[in-house]
Design an enzyme around this catalytic site. Structure first.
Site, mmCIF file in Angstrom:
data_model
loop_
_atom_site.group_PDB
_atom_site.id
_atom_site.type_symbol
_atom_site.label_atom_id
_atom_site.label_comp_id
_atom_site.label_asym_id
_atom_site.label_seq_id
_atom_site.Cartn_x
_atom_site.Cartn_y
_atom_site.Cartn_z
ATOM 1 N N HIS A 60 0.812 -1.222 0.000
ATOM 2 C CA HIS A 60 0.000 0.000 0.000
ATOM 3 C C HIS A 60 0.844 1.271 0.000
ATOM 4 C CE1 HIS A 60 -3.717 -2.322 1.743
ATOM 5 N NE2 HIS A 60 -3.528 -2.525 0.454
ATOM 6 N N SER B 114 -6.980 -8.307 9.554
ATOM 7 C CA SER B 114 -8.367 -8.765 9.676
ATOM 8 C C SER B 114 -8.783 -9.740 8.587
ATOM 9 C CB SER B 114 -9.308 -7.563 9.650
ATOM 10 O OG SER B 114 -9.139 -6.830 8.444
ATOM 11 N N CYS C 47 5.069 12.681 -7.576
ATOM 12 C CA CYS C 47 4.700 13.921 -8.252
ATOM 13 C C CYS C 47 3.494 13.684 -9.157
ATOM 14 C CB CYS C 47 5.879 14.456 -9.065
ATOM 15 S SG CYS C 47 5.498 15.989 -9.953
ATOM 16 N N CYS D 136 10.397 20.968 -12.669
ATOM 17 C CA CYS D 136 9.064 20.379 -12.566
ATOM 18 C C CYS D 136 8.146 21.225 -11.678
ATOM 19 C CB CYS D 136 9.141 18.949 -12.032
ATOM 20 S SG CYS D 136 7.510 18.148 -11.943
#
Length: 310
Positions: free
Chosen positions: A158, A251, A166, A212
């Site tokens: 995750h 879980s 970015c 950027c």
């Protein structure tokens, strides 16, 4: 193609962080198993012979370090639950609010430390590597406590609170600044009466790649986003070779991680669950050890008397 490989590849196109099972029926992979054992001596015999151990961890491990889970009753930041803030749509609507939420979480984590479960896993990895055995940690957590404990072979499915991406150039970078940008200093208080800081976009974290200056976002998988297919491929490889799997503090209701251990078990590999209570997947596993992970896991992973330490 293996059942896991087929299912994982199919889920790459549709898996979302936080998608929960509608019922325990969706976890019926393979045959039903007898009620799991809580015999630590039997587990230790299996552990002593294992060459490739996969450890799947979830929020329950970090909760023992005092990390907020933002789940269930009371799981709010101000007046929002995580699933209301951790979405691409929420970030597009109000990047300042979302960054306040993640700034708060980053600052909280800077004061937290690995607990005995994290340390036991890292120590086990170090010890077994000297014996030609391997341990991989597949975690749903984004807090980097496994990394802080010393775990090397880590798959963060995750993402991480301490990485940014970015929105313009896509660059991913580690970022441990505190605060992450000057405008967020002192912001992010979780009290429901706290007003939004309403920070202008140009003052939120910006990309530092040459020329950027794009808006940065946390490099985490939000609700409604697909998991990184490269990481899922690595997970698939590790679960295909493991001869022992541990499920620790999770879980077993959030996909795709909820399918990992049941499918390992379905091919006959021992699975041991360490959790505060039973889960929808518990009866598919050979072992179940109830209680705090920081109490049950260290003796389970301690050096076995048959181990040869060079």
């Amino acid at each position: 193609m293996s059942l896991f490989a087929f299912t994982a590849r199919r889920l790459v196109s549709r898996a979302c962080c936080g998608v929960r099972a509608a019922s325990s029926k969706k976890l019926k992979f393979g045959l039903e198993m007898a009620r799991p054992s809580s015999n630590m001596a039997d587990f230790r015999e299996v552990f002593a012979k294992a060459k490739h151990i996969a450890i799947i961890t979830g929020a329950g491990v970090s909760a023992e370090s005092g990390v907020p889970t933002f789940r269930g009753a009371g799981g709010f930041w101000r007046k929002w639950q995580a699933q209301e803030l951790a979405t691409p749509e929420a970030f597009a609507r109000n990047p300042s609010r979302v960054w306040e939420f993640y700034h708060y979480r980053r600052e909280v984590m800077l004061s937290k430390h690995p607990n005995p479960a994290h340390i036991a896993i890292a120590e086990c990895e170090r010890r077994l590597s000297k014996q030609g055995r391997s341990v991989v940690v597949i975690t749903q957590n984004i807090d980097e406590l496994h990394r802080k404990a010393g775990t090397k072979h880590l798959l963060e499915i995750h993402g991480s609170l301490f990485k940014t991406r970015c929105t313009n150039c896509g660059n991913v970078a580690a970022n441990y600044k505190s605060p992450i940008c000057p405008a967020l200093a002192g912001k992010g208080a979780p009290d429901p009466e706290t007003q939004d800081a309403a920070i202008p976009v140009e003052d939120l974290p910006q990309c530092e790649e040459d020329g950027c200056n794009g808006l940065l976002r946390p490099h985490v998988v939000w609700f409604g986003e697909t998991l990184d297919p490269d990481i899922l491929t690595e997970v698939e490889k590790e679960l295909a070779i493991c001869d022992l799997c541990l499920v620790v503090g999770t879980s077993s209701v959030v996909y795709p991680a909820a399918m990992f251990a049941p499918q390992v078990s379905a091919r006959g590999v021992p699975v041991a669950e360490f959790n505060m209570e039973a889960t929808p997947a518990t009866n598919r596993f050979r072992f179940h050890f109830p209680g705090p992970c920081g109490t049950t896991l260290p003796p389970a992973l301690a050096r076995h008397e048959t181990e040869i330490i060079s």
